[in-house]
Every structure is written in C-alpha cells, then in structure tokens.
Motif scaffolding. Structure first.
Motif, PDB file in Angstrom:
ATOM      1  N   GLN A 197       1.630  -1.561 -12.517  1.00 22.41           N
ATOM      2  CA  GLN A 197       1.316  -0.201 -12.430  1.00 22.41           C
ATOM      3  C   GLN A 197       0.713   0.335 -11.240  1.00 22.41           C
ATOM      4  OE1 GLN A 197       3.575   0.827 -14.667  1.00 22.41           O
ATOM      5  NE2 GLN A 197       2.125   1.765 -15.961  1.00 22.41           N
ATOM      6  N   GLY A 198      -0.246  -0.650 -10.444  1.00 24.66           N
ATOM      7  CA  GLY A 198      -1.132  -0.230  -9.333  1.00 24.66           C
ATOM      8  C   GLY A 198      -2.199   0.011  -9.764  1.00 24.66           C
ATOM      9  N   THR A 199      -3.160  -0.137  -8.711  1.00 27.41           N
ATOM     10  CA  THR A 199      -4.556   0.266  -8.557  1.00 27.41           C
ATOM     11  C   THR A 199      -4.710   1.727  -7.799  1.00 27.41           C
ATOM     12  OG1 THR A 199      -5.524  -2.077  -8.965  1.00 27.41           O
ATOM     13  CG2 THR A 199      -6.637  -0.226  -8.106  1.00 27.41           C
ATOM     14  N   ALA A 249      -5.520   4.852  -1.682  1.00 28.56           N
ATOM     15  CA  ALA A 249      -4.023   4.836  -1.827  1.00 28.56           C
ATOM     16  C   ALA A 249      -3.754   4.288  -3.004  1.00 28.56           C
ATOM     17  CB  ALA A 249      -3.471   3.850  -0.522  1.00 28.56           C
ATOM     18  N   LEU A 250      -2.591   3.938  -3.292  1.00 26.08           N
ATOM     19  CA  LEU A 250      -2.266   3.327  -4.575  1.00 26.08           C
ATOM     20  C   LEU A 250      -1.659   1.990  -3.991  1.00 26.08           C
ATOM     21  CD1 LEU A 250      -1.344   3.171  -7.487  1.00 26.08           C
ATOM     22  CD2 LEU A 250       1.094   3.825  -7.048  1.00 26.08           C
ATOM     23  N   TYR A 251      -2.404   0.864  -4.698  1.00 24.37           N
ATOM     24  CA  TYR A 251      -1.774  -0.595  -4.227  1.00 24.37           C
ATOM     25  C   TYR A 251      -1.221  -1.298  -5.415  1.00 24.37           C
ATOM     26  CZ  TYR A 251      -5.080   0.068  -0.280  1.00 24.37           C
ATOM     27  OH  TYR A 251      -5.644   0.462   0.969  1.00 24.37           O
ATOM     28  N   LEU A 252      -0.085  -1.627  -4.799  1.00 27.02           N
ATOM     29  CA  LEU A 252       0.709  -2.093  -5.861  1.00 27.02           C
ATOM     30  C   LEU A 252       1.073  -3.765  -5.676  1.00 27.02           C
ATOM     31  CD1 LEU A 252       3.535   0.823  -5.198  1.00 27.02           C
ATOM     32  CD2 LEU A 252       2.520   0.188  -7.453  1.00 27.02           C
ATOM     33  N   CYS A 253       1.309  -4.387  -6.647  1.00 23.82           N
ATOM     34  CA  CYS A 253       1.662  -5.592  -6.673  1.00 23.82           C
ATOM     35  C   CYS A 253       3.011  -5.892  -7.206  1.00 23.82           C
ATOM     36  CB  CYS A 253       0.416  -6.689  -7.611  1.00 23.82           C
ATOM     37  SG  CYS A 253       0.917  -8.130  -7.878  1.00 23.82           S
ATOM     38  N   ALA A 254       3.558  -6.937  -6.578  1.00 21.43           N
ATOM     39  CA  ALA A 254       5.160  -7.384  -7.209  1.00 21.43           C
ATOM     40  C   ALA A 254       5.112  -8.746  -7.283  1.00 21.43           C
ATOM     41  CB  ALA A 254       6.169  -6.817  -5.962  1.00 21.43           C
ATOM     42  N   GLN A 294       0.650  -1.054  -0.052  1.00 18.23           N
ATOM     43  CA  GLN A 294      -0.087  -0.030   0.087  1.00 18.23           C
ATOM     44  C   GLN A 294       0.927   1.295   0.023  1.00 18.23           C
ATOM     45  OE1 GLN A 294      -1.506   1.552   3.467  1.00 18.23           O
ATOM     46  NE2 GLN A 294      -3.638   1.281   2.983  1.00 18.23           N
ATOM     47  N   GLN A 295       0.702   2.216  -1.041  1.00 19.85           N
ATOM     48  CA  GLN A 295       1.482   3.276  -1.081  1.00 19.85           C
ATOM     49  C   GLN A 295       0.389   4.586  -0.805  1.00 19.85           C
ATOM     50  OE1 GLN A 295       3.553   4.447  -4.697  1.00 19.85           O
ATOM     51  NE2 GLN A 295       4.878   5.699  -3.442  1.00 19.85           N
ATOM     52  N   VAL A 296       0.397   5.069   0.322  1.00 22.20           N
ATOM     53  CA  VAL A 296      -0.259   6.384   0.564  1.00 22.20           C
ATOM     54  C   VAL A 296       0.308   7.576   0.095  1.00 22.20           C
ATOM     55  CG1 VAL A 296      -1.038   7.876   2.339  1.00 22.20           C
ATOM     56  CG2 VAL A 296      -1.254   5.326   2.784  1.00 22.20           C
ATOM     57  N   LEU A 297      -0.225   8.554  -0.321  1.00 25.53           N
ATOM     58  CA  LEU A 297       0.477   9.563  -1.236  1.00 25.53           C
ATOM     59  C   LEU A 297       1.552  10.234  -0.609  1.00 25.53           C
ATOM     60  CD1 LEU A 297      -0.255  11.160  -3.739  1.00 25.53           C
ATOM     61  CD2 LEU A 297      -1.477  12.775  -2.580  1.00 25.53           C
ATOM     62  N   GLY A 298       2.612  10.515  -1.113  1.00 25.07           N
ATOM     63  CA  GLY A 298       3.599  11.068  -0.404  1.00 25.07           C
ATOM     64  C   GLY A 298       4.373  10.276   0.564  1.00 25.07           C
TER      65      GLY A 298
END
Lengths: 115, 110
Positions: free
Chosen positions: A108-110, A87-92, A36-40
């Motif tokens: 690219q993320g959701t 948030a931006l949810y990233l899969c790796a 999970q990538q929260v803004l900033g």
C-alpha cells in the motif's frame, strides 16, 4: 495469505532527519524492490534485492540505501532528508529477481512528508 | 533508452462509455508489458499483462494487446463503471525493474 505489507503507512519528518521504511514480502517471495512515486508521476525504481543481495539500483543519491534480511523483509533508509524526498514509497515483491514472466506485487506504500 | 509514454489525463467519461488509454513503449528486445491500477490512497494493483507479441491480456472487462510493430499496449474497456475511476499506469519490465509511464487518471461519472 497476507500480501505485501509496509510500515508505517504515513510519516512526517523534518529536513535533515533520517527515515527507515519497512517492507514484508509475500510469503515465499525472495525479491523485494523499492520505488518512489512523487505526486502526479509514475513510480521510479530505487533498489532491487534478491536473496539478500542488491541486484539493481536506480538513479538515486547515496543518501538512499536498503538492505534485505534473512527472512526476506527489507528496509529502505534515507539520510539527510530533503523536501523533494516527499513521496509515496512503494515496495514490491516477486518470486524471482527478473525475467519476462516476473510479476511484481505492490504494498500500500508509505506516504513520507518532509517539512 | 527505455521508456513508456501514456496519454495525458484526466480522461472523463460517462458510465457505460467506451474507454481507450494509449500506451507506447521504447525498449530493447521484447519486454513483458503491464497495466497497473491505483485507486485513491492505495498502492498499485496489477490489472493485466502480456509477455509476447500479439498476446492479449484481459481482466475485469479490460483488455490490451501487445503490438510489436507499433510498440503499443493500449488499454480498452467496452463499458466503464464509476468504480473504474482510478489512475492507470502502463509499464514494461527491463532486466531488474519496472519502467512506468506517468499515469492516466480516469474519472467516470454516473
């Protein structure tokens, strides 16, 4: 070869709703991780799955769950959405589940917006 | 605990200037170290990595050296371009997950 693909790319949900995010790893990769990538901020680890089993879990509430399918694709589910889940949810994806030489390739993320 | 600390941004440079983005880490043992780059509206791309002390990772003119004694992995580039404008994340691998710093935004102006 296709890279890591995630769907949908953008999503708007209302507080209290449920959401399912999907990820297809690189062909031949058996491990999928969710961040999970929260803004900033930098990405925060949510889950890792390898060979359809959970191998790691980050510090997230039980509203977050995931699973991996026999074809190694994965779903991330979030129940009872809160505004703070935006948030931006990233899969790796990676070949292995861990180790020093493990290399993770990100999709690219959701982008999830909870209103 | 395990963590990564990066210099705060934004870093604003003119084209062809020298770039340094500082990164230090806290970890048990000797983890692999990574720099990822995120362009606007996109996911993360692996820029370079190093797996043991004194290793130098390099890619697209960027370099970083794994310094065990100072627990650092600073990113450098001799001459930045406008197309390098992005957010850069330092990370290390811990057992089952990547630990990321908060990111440093780089803005390069012509």
């Amino acid at each position: 070869d296709a890279g890591v693909t995630q769907s949908p790319t953008h999503l708007i949900k209302t507080r209290g709703q449920h959401v399912t995010l999907r990820c297809s790893p690189i062909s031949g990769h058996k491990s999928v991780s969710w961040y999970q990538q929260v803004l900033g901020q930098g990405p925060q680890f949510i889950f890792q799955y390898y060979e359809k089993e959970e191998r790691g879990r980050g510090n997230f509430p039980d509203r977050f769950s995931a699973r991996q399918f026999p074809n190694y694709s994965s779903e991330l589910n979030v129940n009872a959405l809160l505004l703070g889940d935006s948030a931006l949810y990233l899969c790796a994806s990676s070949l292995r589940s861990g180790g020093k030489n493990t290399e993770a390739f990100f999709g690219q993320g959701t982008r999830l917006t909870v209103v | 605990g395990n963590s990564v600390t990066q210099m705060e941004g934004p870093v604003t440079l003119s084209e062809e200037a020298f770039l340094t983005i500082n990164c230090t880490y806290t970890a048990t043992g000797y983890p692999s170290l990574f720099w990822y780059v995120q362009y606007p509206g996109e996911g993360l791309q692996l820029l370079l990595k190093a797996t043991k002390a004194d290793d130098k990772g390099s890619n697209k003119g960027f370099e970083a050296t794994y310094r065990k004694e100072t627990t650092s992995f600073h990113l450098e580039k001799g001459s930045v371009q406008v197309s390098d404008s992005a957010v850069y994340f330092c990370a290390h691998y811990n057992t089952d997950k990547l630990i990321f710093g908060t990111g440093t935004r780089l803005q390069v102006f012509p």
